[in-house]
Design a protein around this motif. Structure first.
Motif, short mmCIF file in Angstrom:
data_model
loop_
_atom_site.label_atom_id
_atom_site.label_comp_id
_atom_site.label_asym_id
_atom_site.label_seq_id
_atom_site.Cartn_x
_atom_site.Cartn_y
_atom_site.Cartn_z
N UNK A 182 0.81 -1.21 0.00
CA UNK A 182 0.00 0.00 0.00
C UNK A 182 0.84 1.25 0.00
N UNK A 183 0.21 2.36 0.36
CA UNK A 183 0.90 3.65 0.34
C UNK A 183 0.87 4.24 -1.05
N UNK A 184 1.90 5.00 -1.38
CA UNK A 184 1.99 5.57 -2.71
C UNK A 184 2.68 4.58 -3.65
N UNK A 185 2.64 4.86 -4.94
CA UNK A 185 3.27 4.00 -5.94
C UNK A 185 4.43 4.74 -6.58
N UNK A 186 5.55 4.04 -6.74
CA UNK A 186 6.72 4.61 -7.43
C UNK A 186 6.97 3.81 -8.71
N UNK A 187 7.16 4.53 -9.81
CA UNK A 187 7.47 3.92 -11.10
C UNK A 187 8.76 4.52 -11.64
#
Length: 232
Positions: free
Chosen positions: A185-190
């Motif tokens: 969960x949390x934010x997503x990093x790409x």
């Protein structure tokens, strides 16, 4: 997601990492939740570690173990680049990660992915699961959230995807995992890696698209991918 700390229980290795090869490079992504047992100790961890300008390590498992592997391989990559006067290939660094994992398989808890781009083979994705196996794949995923993604990625991935399609696939896969896996969960990093280098993208938690079983807060409408939740 990633575990930190020590206990007598088996290590908790919850997280979700995804890597996809597309026509001109690779797109990698991860959630940001770190847990110590049932306690979320970090909501915004960065699990995408550069090994060189064009090669990245995706980390799941013990945070301490996987960070140490990344530090060692990055050190070797810098030495390699200085000695040969060129960037190390993706396969070279993936092999180093696998060798360290295999040589320390009784002590390390880390399911890893190495992905990047080089002039010889273009975009490449290598799975390096617990124990040190090394397998090249067009796409792969690992961590506790990966349980929910194998069918989706197998169905939606196709050869010759564009950058935009690959980024959407990775972002949607991570959001799907976060909606089902309590340890992700949390934010997503790409990160997108191609001949032009690496480009980061961050999707804040309130912009991660919800799915059928997630209801919006009262007075708000659920967002679509890339849009923030708005007042109704």
């Amino acid at each position: 997601m990633e575990a930190s700390g020590h206990s007598d229980a088996a290590p908790h290795t919850g997280t979700t990492i995804v890597a996809v090869q597309y026509s001109d490079g690779v797109v990698i992504g991860a959630d940001s939740r770190v847990s110590t047992g049932r306690y979320v100790s970090n909501r915004a961890s960065d699990k995408l570690t550069p090994l060189s300008d064009f090669v990245w390590l995706l980390r799941s498992g013990s945070a301490a173990d996987t960070q140490l592997v990344g530090d060692y391989v990055r050190h070797y990559a810098e030495q390699h680049a200085m000695e040969l006067d060129r960037e190390p290939s993706v396969h070279t660094l993936a092999k180093l990660v696998a060798q360290i994992n295999y040589a320390n398989k009784a002590m390390l808890v880390g399911a890893l992915i190495v992905a990047g781009w080089d002039t010889a083979r273009g975009g490449q994705v290598y799975g390096v699961p617990v124990g040190g196996t090394l397998v090249r794949q067009r796409w792969t995923t690992d961590g506790s959230g990966s349980t929910y993604l194998w069918g989706y990625l197998d169905s939606e991935y196709r050869e010759g995807m564009s950058r935009a399609e690959a980024e959407e696939l990775v972002a949607t896969a991570l959001a799907l995992a976060a909606s089902r896996d309590g340890s992700s969960g949390g934010l997503l990093r790409l990160v997108t890696v191609s001949s032009g280098g690496a480009e980061r993208r961050l999707i804040p938690g309130d912009q991660v698209p919800p799915f059928w079983d997630e209801l919006p807060a009262p007075g708000k409408t659920p967002p679509v991918a890339g849009e923030a939740m708005v007042e109704a």
